[in-house]
Design an enzyme around this catalytic site. Structure first.
Site, mmCIF file in Angstrom:
data_model
loop_
_atom_site.group_PDB
_atom_site.id
_atom_site.type_symbol
_atom_site.label_atom_id
_atom_site.label_comp_id
_atom_site.label_asym_id
_atom_site.label_seq_id
_atom_site.Cartn_x
_atom_site.Cartn_y
_atom_site.Cartn_z
ATOM 1 N N TYR A 38 0.833 -1.213 0.000
ATOM 2 C CA TYR A 38 0.000 0.000 0.000
ATOM 3 C C TYR A 38 0.865 1.260 0.000
ATOM 4 O O TYR A 38 0.597 2.210 -0.740
ATOM 5 C CB TYR A 38 -0.906 -0.056 1.233
ATOM 6 C CG TYR A 38 -1.924 1.044 1.356
ATOM 7 C CD1 TYR A 38 -2.977 1.162 0.446
ATOM 8 C CD2 TYR A 38 -1.851 1.956 2.405
ATOM 9 C CE1 TYR A 38 -3.923 2.164 0.587
ATOM 10 C CE2 TYR A 38 -2.796 2.956 2.560
ATOM 11 C CZ TYR A 38 -3.827 3.050 1.644
ATOM 12 O OH TYR A 38 -4.766 4.046 1.786
ATOM 13 N N LYS A 71 0.872 4.062 -2.840
ATOM 14 C CA LYS A 71 0.465 5.431 -2.532
ATOM 15 C C LYS A 71 1.595 6.428 -2.782
ATOM 16 O O LYS A 71 1.339 7.580 -3.147
ATOM 17 C CB LYS A 71 -0.047 5.517 -1.090
ATOM 18 C CG LYS A 71 -1.389 4.814 -0.879
ATOM 19 C CD LYS A 71 -2.431 5.243 -1.896
ATOM 20 C CE LYS A 71 -3.855 5.086 -1.431
ATOM 21 N NZ LYS A 71 -4.836 5.414 -2.495
HETATM 22 N N1 LIG Z 1 -10.080 6.048 4.910
HETATM 23 C C1 LIG Z 1 -8.870 6.542 5.166
HETATM 24 O O1 LIG Z 1 -8.559 6.979 6.294
HETATM 25 C C2 LIG Z 1 -7.856 6.612 4.084
HETATM 26 C C3 LIG Z 1 -6.546 6.964 4.443
HETATM 27 C C4 LIG Z 1 -5.607 7.095 3.432
HETATM 28 C C5 LIG Z 1 -5.968 6.860 2.117
HETATM 29 N N2 LIG Z 1 -7.246 6.498 1.802
HETATM 30 C C6 LIG Z 1 -7.571 6.258 0.396
HETATM 31 O O2 LIG Z 1 -8.805 6.864 0.065
HETATM 32 C C7 LIG Z 1 -9.457 6.095 -0.943
HETATM 33 C C8 LIG Z 1 -10.880 5.741 -0.503
HETATM 34 O O3 LIG Z 1 -10.801 4.911 0.642
HETATM 35 P P1 LIG Z 1 -12.062 4.614 1.570
HETATM 36 O O4 LIG Z 1 -11.544 4.603 2.950
HETATM 37 O O5 LIG Z 1 -13.207 5.469 1.208
HETATM 38 O O6 LIG Z 1 -12.338 3.060 1.157
HETATM 39 P P2 LIG Z 1 -13.703 2.256 0.830
HETATM 40 O O7 LIG Z 1 -13.356 0.811 0.881
HETATM 41 O O8 LIG Z 1 -14.808 2.737 1.694
HETATM 42 O O9 LIG Z 1 -13.999 2.659 -0.676
HETATM 43 C C9 LIG Z 1 -13.191 2.231 -1.728
HETATM 44 C C10 LIG Z 1 -14.082 1.816 -2.874
HETATM 45 O O10 LIG Z 1 -13.246 1.464 -4.006
HETATM 46 C C11 LIG Z 1 -13.944 0.450 -4.721
HETATM 47 N N3 LIG Z 1 -13.024 -0.319 -5.571
HETATM 48 C C12 LIG Z 1 -12.084 -1.211 -5.173
HETATM 49 N N4 LIG Z 1 -11.469 -1.745 -6.240
HETATM 50 C C13 LIG Z 1 -12.028 -1.188 -7.347
HETATM 51 C C14 LIG Z 1 -11.810 -1.339 -8.745
HETATM 52 N N5 LIG Z 1 -10.895 -2.200 -9.215
HETATM 53 N N6 LIG Z 1 -12.561 -0.611 -9.611
HETATM 54 C C15 LIG Z 1 -13.502 0.260 -9.145
HETATM 55 N N7 LIG Z 1 -13.759 0.430 -7.829
HETATM 56 C C16 LIG Z 1 -13.023 -0.268 -6.932
HETATM 57 C C17 LIG Z 1 -14.558 -0.427 -3.642
HETATM 58 O O11 LIG Z 1 -15.650 -1.184 -4.155
HETATM 59 C C18 LIG Z 1 -14.956 0.602 -2.580
HETATM 60 O O12 LIG Z 1 -16.335 0.934 -2.650
HETATM 61 C C19 LIG Z 1 -8.571 4.866 -1.175
HETATM 62 O O13 LIG Z 1 -7.715 5.124 -2.280
HETATM 63 C C20 LIG Z 1 -7.756 4.783 0.084
HETATM 64 O O14 LIG Z 1 -6.516 4.130 -0.110
HETATM 65 C C21 LIG Z 1 -8.187 6.345 2.770
#
Ligand SMILES: NC(=O)c1ccc[n+]([C@@H]2O[C@H](COP(=O)([O-])OP(=O)(O)OC[C@H]3O[C@@H](n4cnc5c(N)ncnc54)[C@H](O)[C@@H]3O)[C@@H](O)[C@H]2O)c1
Length: 305
Positions: free
Chosen positions: A166, A170
């Protein structure tokens, strides 16, 4: 920008069915953007499909008088990503913003990380962001306008345990975003990255074994996807017209502009270096400037504002 100024703008948001992407889709729609809500409906570790999340978000936007299209394209497939971008142009006539938000997690301590865990995380985050961005770049170049926002993470910017796949993905996204910003500036196309903190089902996979881990999860629960969305809407709009190639962090109500690597200490010798000269002179000179081996939770250990 006023809602009137953003009326008619069109965005593709990947991962829009859940968590942060979902909040971004609603926030854009509230500002008058038409939204293609893309979500494969994958499980937290990838795998599986469900049209429900994307359709629910698009349906809700339409029910509130907005314009939205649901897409279940798998962004790891370049042809599907190209079709996703095409669908925005076909349905709404143009494309102004792309938000790369889809993501999965496969955390494992490095010496036990399987090749499959590496490949799947790199493919969804890094290749997926490339696929969608590359397809949109054609449209943006022809229009001579457009903006990208990509989700990075402090796991990549700072580091974290058991997240080599990851973190690498990232960090790669930061390089991708900056390269797009440099290459496409001549076409008035901007690209920025955000490292968000927000409670979502992705974070639900965080370990809660130690008191420190429990405290971290409790802290995460206080930060919401809705707090990430305003920065994304701002960065996609004309008010951020001079902002490109930057990295931001959003943590609760706190918004941060992050530093980017530049030389910190330099030393040069006319006769060049040997390992011993480095040990004798360079090592001691930079010792006090070495970046501590800290994780993101250690750096961001304070309660969210
Ligand atoms: N939540 C956090 O604190 C956090 C921290 C750092 C980074 N992020 C990043 O933010 C972004 C959103 O994360 P989140 O926490 O909302 O996660 P989440 O799991 O709630 O949402 C991610 C969505 O991406 C979709 N997805 C996965 N693979 C896919 C594909 N191949 N094609 C299309 N859709 C796909 C999933 O179905 C899911 O609904 C991610 O990139 C994550 O790495 C989140």
């Amino acid at each position: 920008m006023t809602e009137r100024e953003t009326e008619g703008r069109v965005a593709v948001v990947t991962g829009a069915g859940r968590g942060i992407g979902r909040a971004i889709a609603f926030a854009l729609a509230a500002e008058g953007w038409a939204v293609v809500a893309n979500d494969l409906g994958a499980g937290p570790a990838g795998g599986g499909t469900d049209a429900g999340p994307a359709e629910e978000v698009a349906g809700k936007i339409r029910a509130e008088g907005g314009r939205a299209l649901a897409s279940t394209a798998d962004i790891t497939d370049s042809a599907a990503a190209a079709e996703l971008v095409r669908s925005a142009v076909t349905e709404f006539g143009r494309l102004d913003g792309v938000v790369n938000c889809a993501g999965i997690l496969r955390d494992t301590i490095f010496h036990k990380m399987a090749e499959e865990d590496w490949d799947s995380v790199l493919t969804v985050h890094l290749k997926g962001s490339f696929n969608v961005s590359r397809a949109a770049a054609e449209v943006f170049r022809n229009q001579s306008s457009g903006a990208f926002v990509h989700m990075t993470s402090t796991a990549g910017l700072i580091g974290n345990l058991a997240q080599a796949n990851y973190s690498a993905a990232k960090s790669g996204i930061v390089g991708l975003s900056r390269s797009i910003a440099l290459d496409m500036a001549r076409y008035h196309v901007r690209s920025n990255a955000i490292a968000p903190f927000a409670w979502s089902r992705l974070i639900d996979t965080l370990p809660e074994n130690t008191p420190e881990e429990k405290a971290r999860v409790a802290r995460m629960k206080r930060m919401t996807p809705e707090q990430i969305a305003p920065l994304v809407v701002y960065l996609l709009g004309d008010d951020a017209g001079e902002v490109s190639g930057q990295v931001f962090v959003v943590r609760g109500n706190e918004v941060m502009l992050m530093s980017q690597p530049r030389p910190l200490r330099t030393m040069a010798r006319n006769d060049g270096w040997t390992p011993q000269l480095l040990a004798d002179h360079f090592g001691p000179a930079v010792r006090s400037s070495l970046v501590p081996l800290e994780t993101s939770p250690q750096v961001f250990s304070y309660d969210p504002v």
